[in-house]
Design a protein around this motif. Structure first.
Motif: not given
Length: 468
Positions: A34-35, A37, A93
């Protein structure tokens, strides 16, 4: 899952992407996907901002990133851009979540890999049997770090010669310098709403390389470098590779610590740059060079005299074809250029030691032979005709060796010391495995330095010999 981009990778495409990623993100480790992305979204947003320009230059037309059917139903460019970005992120993703067993094709990491099709990556051909990820398969396994790095490769390259060029060095400081400069310009282009792919403005690959290593040696950064020039997508798969050795950079540092920028170089003050300027300015027939440039979509002929000399725009000299630069970059001997221009012994000596790796004893012996021959120099015209000219017209090693023997006999008639010893002949003048032709050139360069004859005077002597 931690994503770690701190380790170097042997695959050049992945490595140049990794370096660009680290500079773009200003960090090399991420605590979770997530960081990371956040940066992927920023990058993809740039790629999809202007599909006819930026993305079309880095992705194949049959890539999933450029598939027109995905956005055909949307009416406005803004809607199409939003949809394309959404699809690109969805595709990433899906890739990052895959987990296959095996070994990463690029770095060798084991398991938790992505199964990828090369056509999703930037700067890979649509051809099914070739790409620039150091392999010849259409599908392959890659770890998440290497797969992600490939998406950042284009922002760490520069457009040159109609293709994309980049470099990898064994000196990590050089790699960092290259990446830092590229990302600074890349970000500046985004702010200015320009084409985000960096344009070197140099359309000759050898000149592109020369300009970079000239800048690096000014920064006192040295090392072996491999330059890659890859074809743009959908134009046939082609790659050119040029290896630059550290000694080539150190040679430039010795003879041209600063590239001429504000004034014309002179042979007396800036001999190397004088040669660079001379061979950029005129072709072999003596005519000023021209080059083609696309301006407002139209091809225009640019003249060297008008662009460089009249406007005193000396730095743009690098945009013109230069046989001296081409030979130097390709690792060919440039002694012929030194001979034709009667370069100084000092420049020649530096070249022989730095580039040719010639032993100092051999350099000294050849210079000693040339100096000894000055015994016959009562006037330059006679000296040229009787001593130098026979060496110039030598066409074989046998003939060259015979000329040296004749000179030895002449010298012995005027001196109680030999022109050279038998050991010097065998070990330094014509040692086994060395080019006799280069030895001839070196000897002539040393002899020319002592002469004050002008070109037109030599031409008259040569014409007189031809008429006899």
């Amino acid at each position: 899952m931690v994503l770690d981009f701190s380790k170097q990778v042997g695959d050049p495409m992945v490595e140049i992407g990794r370096l660009g990623l680290v500079e773009f993100c200003k960090k090399d480790k991420f605590e979770n996907i997530e960081e990371f992305r956040v940066y992927i979204e920023r990058l993809f947003n740039i790629y999809t901002f202007k599909t006819s320009g930026r993305i079309g230059q880095v992705f194949s037309s049959n890539s999933k990133f450029t598939n027109q059917s995905l956005v055909r139903s949307f009416k406005t460019d803004k809607e199409k851009q939003k949809a394309r970005l959404k699809f690109a992120l969805k595709l990433y993703d899906e890739l990052i979540k895959e987990s296959y067993n095996g070994y990463c094709l690029s770095c060798g990491k084991k398991d938790n890999l992505c199964s990828v099709n090369k056509t999703i990556f930037p700067l890979t051909s649509g051809n099914s049997n070739t790409n620039f990820t150091s392999n010849f398969s259409n599908k392959f396994l890659m770890c998440k770090e290497c797969m992600s790095s490939l998406f950042f490769a284009p922002i760490n390259m520069q457009k040159t010669a109609g293709r994309m060029g980049f470099m990898i060095s064994n000196n990590y400081e050089i790699n960092e310098f290259w990446s830092e400069e590229n990302i600074i310009e890349f970000n500046a282009n985004i702010i200015k709403n320009l084409d985000s792919l960096i344009d070197s403005k140099t359309n000759i690959f050898e000149n592109f390389i020369y300009e970079i290593i000239e800048e690096l040696q000014e920064e006192e950064l040295f090392g072996d470098i491999t330059f890659y020039l890859i074809s743009n997508v959908d134009k046939g798969s082609e790659i050119s590779v040029v290896h630059i050795l550290e000694n080539q950079m150190r040679f430039l540092h010795s003879v041209a610590p600063k590239f001429f920028k504000r004034e014309l170089p002179t042979k007396q003050k800036d001999e190397w740059n004088y040669l660079i300027f001379k061979y950029s300015a005129k072709d072999s027939s003596g005519k000023f060079r021209t080059r083609k440039e696309s301006i407002d979509g139209k091809s225009k002929t640019i003249k060297f005299k008008e662009e460089i000399i009249d406007n005193k725009n000396y730095k743009s000299t690098i945009k013109y074809f230069n046989p001296l630069i081409s030979s130097f970059i390709q690792g060919k001997s440039i002694l012929g250029f030194f001979k034709r221009n009667r370069c100084s012994w000092n420049l020649t000596k530096i070249y022989l030691k730095e580039i040719k790796g010639m032993r100092e004893e051999r350099v000294n012996v050849l210079k000693k032979v040339a100096d000894n021959l000055q015994l016959f120099n009562e006037d330059d015209a006679t000296f040229y005709k009787k001593i130098i000219r026979p060496i110039e017209i030598t066409k074989s090693q046998t003939e060259f060796r015979e000329n040296l023997r004749i000179l030895m006999r002449k010298f012995m008639s005027k001196s109680d010391k030999p022109l050279f010893t038998v050991d010097e002949m065998v070990m330094y003048i014509l040692p086994s495995g060395e080019s006799w032709y280069e030895t001839k050139d070196i000897l002539l360069i040393a002899l020319y330095e002592k002469m004050s004859l002008k070109e037109e005077e030599i031409e008259k002597i040569v014409q007189g010999d031809d008429n006899e």
